[in-house]
Design a protein around this motif. Structure first.
Motif, PDB file in Angstrom:
ATOM      1  N   ALA A   1      51.824  40.408  87.637  1.00 60.11           N
ATOM      2  CA  ALA A   1      52.009  39.289  88.533  1.00 60.11           C
ATOM      3  C   ALA A   1      53.335  38.684  87.602  1.00 60.11           C
ATOM      4  N   LEU A   2      54.414  38.906  88.337  1.00 57.44           N
ATOM      5  CA  LEU A   2      55.678  38.470  87.304  1.00 57.44           C
ATOM      6  C   LEU A   2      56.640  37.234  87.834  1.00 57.44           C
TER       7      LEU A   2
ATOM      8  N   LEU B   1      62.080  38.408  84.537  1.00 60.75           N
ATOM      9  CA  LEU B   1      62.148  39.601  83.858  1.00 60.75           C
ATOM     10  C   LEU B   1      63.163  40.473  84.633  1.00 60.75           C
ATOM     11  N   ASP B   2      63.999  41.376  83.984  1.00 58.88           N
ATOM     12  CA  ASP B   2      64.958  42.296  84.920  1.00 58.88           C
ATOM     13  C   ASP B   2      64.195  43.512  85.288  1.00 58.88           C
TER      14      ASP B   2
ATOM     15  N   THR C   1      61.912  45.233  89.076  1.00 59.56           N
ATOM     16  CA  THR C   1      61.760  45.181  90.377  1.00 59.56           C
ATOM     17  C   THR C   1      60.039  45.575  90.733  1.00 59.56           C
ATOM     18  N   ARG C   2      59.872  45.469  91.873  1.00 64.78           N
ATOM     19  CA  ARG C   2      58.664  45.729  92.204  1.00 64.78           C
ATOM     20  C   ARG C   2      57.918  46.961  91.907  1.00 64.78           C
ATOM     21  N   ASP C   3      59.108  47.948  91.929  1.00 63.37           N
ATOM     22  CA  ASP C   3      58.340  49.426  91.691  1.00 63.37           C
ATOM     23  C   ASP C   3      58.770  49.757  90.280  1.00 63.37           C
ATOM     24  N   THR C   4      59.267  48.833  89.411  1.00 69.20           N
ATOM     25  CA  THR C   4      59.431  49.422  87.763  1.00 69.20           C
ATOM     26  C   THR C   4      58.086  49.761  87.394  1.00 69.20           C
ATOM     27  N   PRO C   5      58.089  51.088  86.747  1.00 68.57           N
ATOM     28  CA  PRO C   5      56.797  51.451  86.198  1.00 68.57           C
ATOM     29  C   PRO C   5      56.040  50.325  84.927  1.00 68.57           C
TER      30      PRO C   5
ATOM     31  N   ASN D   1      59.020  44.973  78.638  1.00 66.56           N
ATOM     32  CA  ASN D   1      59.736  43.849  78.717  1.00 66.56           C
ATOM     33  C   ASN D   1      58.961  42.592  78.481  1.00 66.56           C
ATOM     34  N   LEU D   2      57.769  42.669  78.604  1.00 65.34           N
ATOM     35  CA  LEU D   2      56.953  41.599  78.333  1.00 65.34           C
ATOM     36  C   LEU D   2      56.882  41.320  76.770  1.00 65.34           C
TER      37      LEU D   2
END
Length: 172
Positions: free
Chosen positions: A78-79, A141-142, A144-148, A155-156
């Motif tokens: 959840a981002l 975060l840069d 998307t919903r489908d970023t692995p 990124n986290l």
């Protein structure tokens, strides 16, 4: 017998912790069935406090380091939760509509789904499920919903000011 895999944040740069509580799960205990994939598949209630004042956003994740994949299993991402968020209600992982803030969303987990999908280990020893709240130095975060999930994890780690985790176990 082989050693268990490390917890996901053991080898990352250390950051401060803060308070993370839940009315639904307790650190070191067994995950109740209603939060497992074959049970109610509900995300547990989580509340946090004491994070750094410079926090600009949050992310909430659930990761199983014991999955027989060699790289673990992401159950929840959840981002882009707003910086004034201090709680997710039980079931908030069901859809993006249940998350606070207009920019918040669920990234694809390893089931794959864009939501919380609970514990579903194969038969055998209990797996650990690491529920983590990440306090971030950016509001979003840069990704998307489908970023692995691995890229989201990178990124986290890069943007973490602090993180807090609750680890629970579950077996089929």
């Amino acid at each position: 017998m082989s050693a268990r895999p490390p917890l996901p944040y053991d080898f990352l740069p250390q950051v401060p912790s803060f308070g993370l509580t839940s009315r639904d799960i307790t650190d070191g205990e067994v995950l109740p069935a209603e939060f497992a994939h074959g049970g109610g598949n509900l995300s547990p209630q989580l509340a946090w406090s004491g994070f750094p004042p410079e926090t600009r956003g949050f992310a909430v994740t659930c990761f199983d380091p014991d999955a027989p994949t060699g790289c673990g299993w992401w159950h929840w991402l959840a981002l882009n939760l707003p910086a004034d968020t201090t709680e997710l209600a039980r079931g908030a992982g069901a859809s993006d509509a249940d998350l606070p803030g207009a920019a918040s969303f669920h990234a694809r987990n390893d089931f794959p789904g864009h939501r919380y999908d609970g514990a579903a280990p194969p038969p055998g020893p209990a797996h650990r499920y690491v529920f983590t709240v990440h306090a971030l130095d950016v509001p979003a975060l840069d990704v998307t919903r489908d970023t692995p999930a691995a890229q989201i994890g990178f990124n986290l780690s890069f943007h973490a000011l602090a993180r807090a985790s609750v680890v629970v176990g579950y077996s089929s």
